[in-house]
Design a protein around this motif. Structure first.
Motif, short mmCIF file in Angstrom:
data_model
loop_
_atom_site.label_atom_id
_atom_site.label_comp_id
_atom_site.label_asym_id
_atom_site.label_seq_id
_atom_site.Cartn_x
_atom_site.Cartn_y
_atom_site.Cartn_z
N ARG A 193 -3.53 -14.05 -0.64
CA ARG A 193 -3.71 -13.16 0.37
C ARG A 193 -3.37 -12.61 1.27
NH1 ARG A 193 -9.10 -12.85 2.77
NH2 ARG A 193 -9.82 -14.62 1.78
N TRP A 194 -3.21 -10.98 1.59
CA TRP A 194 -2.31 -10.60 2.38
C TRP A 194 -2.44 -10.98 3.80
CZ3 TRP A 194 -1.18 -4.71 0.71
CH2 TRP A 194 -0.38 -5.16 -0.79
N ASP A 195 -1.94 -10.74 4.47
CA ASP A 195 -1.88 -11.19 6.51
C ASP A 195 -2.56 -9.76 6.17
OD1 ASP A 195 -0.75 -13.41 6.50
OD2 ASP A 195 1.48 -12.64 6.37
N THR A 196 -3.88 -9.44 8.13
CA THR A 196 -3.76 -8.42 8.38
C THR A 196 -2.95 -7.11 9.39
OG1 THR A 196 -5.31 -9.43 8.85
CG2 THR A 196 -4.99 -7.24 10.58
N ARG A 197 -3.02 -6.26 8.64
CA ARG A 197 -1.17 -5.38 8.64
C ARG A 197 -2.37 -4.03 9.47
NH1 ARG A 197 2.48 -5.23 3.00
NH2 ARG A 197 2.33 -7.33 3.35
N TRP A 198 -1.84 -3.77 10.49
CA TRP A 198 -1.90 -2.35 11.42
C TRP A 198 -0.78 -1.37 10.78
CZ3 TRP A 198 -5.47 -2.41 15.16
CH2 TRP A 198 -5.66 -3.82 15.17
N PRO A 199 -1.71 0.09 11.02
CA PRO A 199 -0.77 0.95 10.31
C PRO A 199 0.39 1.51 11.36
CG PRO A 199 -3.27 1.92 11.19
CD PRO A 199 -3.07 0.18 11.24
N ALA A 200 1.47 2.00 10.45
CA ALA A 200 2.68 2.82 11.29
C ALA A 200 2.40 3.56 12.04
CB ALA A 200 3.13 2.32 10.07
N VAL A 201 3.21 3.54 13.02
CA VAL A 201 2.94 4.82 13.96
C VAL A 201 4.40 5.42 14.20
CG1 VAL A 201 2.60 5.54 16.24
CG2 VAL A 201 0.91 3.62 15.37
N ALA A 202 4.03 6.83 13.53
CA ALA A 202 5.62 7.59 13.94
C ALA A 202 5.66 7.40 15.14
CB ALA A 202 5.76 9.06 12.67
#
Length: 209
Positions: A193-202
């Motif tokens: 299981r992967w940890d919750t990730r937020w999308p990268a913001v440029a």
């Protein structure tokens, strides 16, 4: 239909009829049939290839997917640090274990967080008497390079998506040959299981403000 419409239809029919009378070659215009065949002919990717970006990465042909176009999986045994396992596992596992409570001699960082203990243990996927391969639920041997076959027993939907290209990561690029990462090259098989990730913001440069 108006006179102009009928005239346009007649001209179109005449043009197609004349084109169909010509044969390929000899300087004549291509026939309608020839044009259709060219339009539907397979395009071998215009000569494009991912090989320059794969840098000769070792791979094996994926097996077990007869309804999918041929594709390859990056080999795992080439990058497993202590493979073959029999280098250390020279005697049966029971003889390698110390008395109860003795610290493990290796694999200290491995904690199985894949399914409840009542569902699976290390021996579910690893054969104690054959450490150089994995095994299926029916005790069939599976090479580490084809570990996705073990995953497919419980995660059939995800592996079907993976084989179709809708799940997972591709190596090299989108041109052939299609070479993909195996399940265990993105997911830790012991704790997938992967940890919750937020999308990268440029980041915004000051000149753009």
């Amino acid at each position: 239909m108006s006179i102009r419409g009928r005239l346009a239809a007649a001209l179109l029919a005449l043009t197609l009829g004349l084109a169909g009378c010509h044969e390929e070659g000899g300087g004549h215009a291509p026939s309608v049939l020839g044009l259709a065949q060219r339009a539907t002919a397979p395009n071998p990717n215009a000569g494009l290839s991912s090989e320059p970006y794969l840098a000769g990465a070792p791979r094996v042909e994926a097996i077990g997917f007869p309804d999918r176009p041929r594709f390859f999986v990056l080999a795992r045994t080439a990058v497993i640090e202590k493979y073959p396992c029999s280098t250390c596992h020279t005697v049966p596992l029971e003889r390698m274990r110390g008395p109860a409570g003795t610290p493990r001699r290796a694999h200290w960082s491995v904690t199985l967080q894949h399914a409840p203990a009542a569902v699976m243990s290390c021996a579910t996927c690893h054969a104690p008497d054959a450490p150089d391969s994995l095994r299926t639920l029916e005790k069939g041997a599976v090479g580490f390079d084809h570990s996705y076959q073990v995953c497919a027993q419980c995660h059939s939907r995800q592996v079907a998506d993976w084989a179709s290209g809708a799940h997972g990561k591709r190596a090299g690029g989108w041109a052939p040959p299609r070479v993909v990462y195996a399940c265990a090259q993105c997911h830790d098989p012991h704790a997938p299981r992967w940890d919750t990730r937020w999308p990268a913001v440029a980041e915004t440069t000051r000149g753009d403000r």
